[in-house]
Enzyme design. Structure first.
Site, PDB file in Angstrom:
ATOM      1  N   ARG A  10       4.138  38.163 -64.850  1.00  0.00           N
ATOM      2  CA  ARG A  10       3.242  38.015 -66.188  1.00  0.00           C
ATOM      3  C   ARG A  10       4.269  37.071 -67.012  1.00  0.00           C
ATOM      4  NH1 ARG A  10       0.554  42.881 -68.992  1.00  0.00           N
ATOM      5  NH2 ARG A  10      -0.852  41.267 -69.699  1.00  0.00           N
ATOM      6  N   ASN A  53       1.030  38.125 -79.147  1.00  0.00           N
ATOM      7  CA  ASN A  53       0.614  39.638 -78.815  1.00  0.00           C
ATOM      8  C   ASN A  53      -0.898  39.395 -78.191  1.00  0.00           C
ATOM      9  OD1 ASN A  53       1.188  42.322 -79.044  1.00  0.00           O
ATOM     10  ND2 ASN A  53      -0.353  42.429 -80.757  1.00  0.00           N
ATOM     11  N   ASP A  90       4.544  40.934 -77.552  1.00  0.00           N
ATOM     12  CA  ASP A  90       5.012  40.475 -76.288  1.00  0.00           C
ATOM     13  C   ASP A  90       6.315  39.510 -76.263  1.00  0.00           C
ATOM     14  OD1 ASP A  90       1.710  41.209 -75.881  1.00  0.00           O
ATOM     15  OD2 ASP A  90       2.967  41.753 -74.082  1.00  0.00           O
ATOM     16  N   GLY A 141       1.992  46.677 -70.862  1.00  0.00           N
ATOM     17  CA  GLY A 141       2.895  46.849 -72.086  1.00  0.00           C
ATOM     18  C   GLY A 141       3.950  46.160 -71.966  1.00  0.00           C
ATOM     19  N   ALA A 142       4.390  45.363 -72.938  1.00  0.00           N
ATOM     20  CA  ALA A 142       5.491  44.413 -72.719  1.00  0.00           C
ATOM     21  C   ALA A 142       6.846  45.301 -72.347  1.00  0.00           C
ATOM     22  CB  ALA A 142       5.703  43.999 -73.870  1.00  0.00           C
TER      23      ALA A 142
HETATM   24  C1  LIG Z   1       4.487  47.932 -76.641  1.00  0.00           C
HETATM   25  S1  LIG Z   1       3.350  46.690 -75.688  1.00  0.00           S
HETATM   26  C2  LIG Z   1       3.255  45.326 -76.530  1.00  0.00           C
HETATM   27  C3  LIG Z   1       2.252  44.367 -76.119  1.00  0.00           C
HETATM   28  O1  LIG Z   1       1.742  44.467 -74.688  1.00  0.00           O
HETATM   29  C4  LIG Z   1       0.420  44.626 -74.821  1.00  0.00           C
HETATM   30  O2  LIG Z   1      -0.107  43.623 -73.747  1.00  0.00           O
HETATM   31  P1  LIG Z   1      -0.951  44.077 -72.134  1.00  0.00           P
HETATM   32  O3  LIG Z   1      -1.779  45.233 -72.639  1.00  0.00           O
HETATM   33  O4  LIG Z   1      -1.624  42.752 -71.702  1.00  0.00           O
HETATM   34  O5  LIG Z   1       0.413  44.481 -71.564  1.00  0.00           O
HETATM   35  C5  LIG Z   1      -0.086  44.295 -75.861  1.00  0.00           C
HETATM   36  O6  LIG Z   1      -0.040  42.885 -76.135  1.00  0.00           O
HETATM   37  C6  LIG Z   1       0.822  45.000 -76.751  1.00  0.00           C
HETATM   38  O7  LIG Z   1       0.783  44.642 -78.185  1.00  0.00           O
END
Ligand SMILES: CSC[C@H]1O[C@H](OP(=O)(O)O)[C@H](O)[C@@H]1O
Length: 341
Positions: A86, A238, A228, A50-51
């Site tokens: 990342r 995203n 993101d 999660g970003a």
């Molecule tokens: C509020 S989280 C924003 C964003 O992060 C996630 O990516 P990941 O699961 O690879 O960390 C996803 O793109 C969410 O929308």
């Protein structure tokens, strides 16, 4: 450092712990973390994800190391190593930049701890602000489609896009959510479904390839997704599959909103084409693994394309829901976002 508690990240009794999101929803396993290598593994394997959250997890680890007496050179290296885990989510770079500034202070330990605590508590407030701005866009009875996971598991607060949905449900009590399972790592089917059940928000889980027919049938009223990284011109990166939804929403005249804190806005990235997209391990597409074990369905050596994110152009976005307010295409076109930072 004071105790800090969030859904999937906590600092308690001088111990940093991360809830293993890869094992959710069927196993709730917390991992203690007190070194850079462990945090890097947790981030790279999306045990912490999660970003906003990966920036906060990295920040709390650096603050913990500082309090444990780690020297300035090692702290600077830790910041660099964590920032390199990342490449797409700019929140991580935002947090590490704050810690680099703190590291330059005479009393750098106090400054780093203060910065990490501030980042954590700010995120809680940012989530509340986004949710309130975004919930005002939701009407009673709306069927909302969302992608990936953007809830409390991904932030220190109630989330970004899912925080909007949570707040809207509190206000209306009659919304329904279509949840994209979100291949390949199923953040929607595993994490968003888990959170919506906890919050008792009615939802229906769908495969990502089912969203189009739901839109064609008039069953989707609005779409809210996270981000993101938002570029200076409003394009954003995203979870992969977001662009699909934006194109479909445009075709079906469905309002499409991106929800993110200002810490996701990167005015130094001019446009979406300049956002580095993380490429992930092929094994994630050839099969799937999690708390249930693993299943491999593709040929062992199948060639795979596995970008973690895709880019949605500003022209497909109805509104940007930030903690500072909601911005439409006209405002973004004239550079309103750049003036926010
Ligand atoms: C509020 S989280 C924003 C964003 O992060 C996630 O990516 P990941 O699961 O690879 O960390 C996803 O793109 C969410 O929308």
């Amino acid at each position: 450092m004071q105790d800090l508690i969030a859904s999937s990240l906590k600092y308690q009794n001088n111990t940093l712990s991360v809830l293993d999101q890869y094992l959710l929803p069927h196993q709730q396993v917390w991992h203690e973390c007190d070194d850079v290598a462990s945090m890097r593994d947790l981030i790279l394997s999306l045990k912490i994800r999660g970003a906003p959250l990966i920036g906060l997890g990295a920040s709390l680890l650096v603050a913990h190391l500082a309090e444990q007496g780690t020297d300035k050179v090692a702290l600077a290296q830790a910041i660099d190593d964590l920032e390199a885990t990342r490449p797409t989510a700019v929140n991580l770079m935002h947090c590490m930049a704050k810690l680099r500034i703190a590291l330059q202070q005479d009393d750098y330990v106090t400054a780093i701890v203060s910065a990490a605590v501030t980042l954590f508590n700010e995120d809680i407030a940012l989530c509340e602000s986004m949710a309130n701005h975004g919930a005002a866009l939701v009407s009673s009875g709306d069927n909302i489609l969302t992608h990936c996971n953007t809830g409390a598991l991904a932030t220190a607060g109630i989330g970004t896009a899912l925080g909007v949905i949570y707040k809207a449900q509190q206000r209306h009590g009659d919304i329904h959510v279509w949840v994209d399972e979100t291949r390949p790592l199923l953040q929607g089917g595993r994490l968003t479904a888990f959170e919506l059940e906890r919050w008792q928000v009615p939802y229906t889980l769908i495969c990502d390839n089912m969203a189009a027919s739901l839109m064609a049938a008039g069953k989707v009223d609005k779409i809210f997704v996270g981000a993101d990284r938002i570029a200076a011109n409003g394009d954003f990166a995203n979870k992969v599959g977001t662009y699909n939804l934006a194109v479909l929403a445009h075709f079906h005249n469905i309002p499409f909103y991106v929800v993110a804190p200002l810490t996701t806005l990167d005015v130094n990235t001019a446009c979406g084409a300049d956002i580095e997209i993380e490429q992930r391990n092929s094994a994630e597409v050839r099969g799937v693994s999690g708390s249930f074990g693993e299943a491999l369905w593709a040929p062992t050596n199948a060639n795979v394309y596995n970008p973690a994110f895709d880019v949605t152009p500003a022209k497909l976005i109805t509104g940007w829901v930030l903690d500072t307010g909601v911005y439409d295409q006209q405002q973004v076109l004239v550079g309103e976002l750049k003036r926010l930072v």
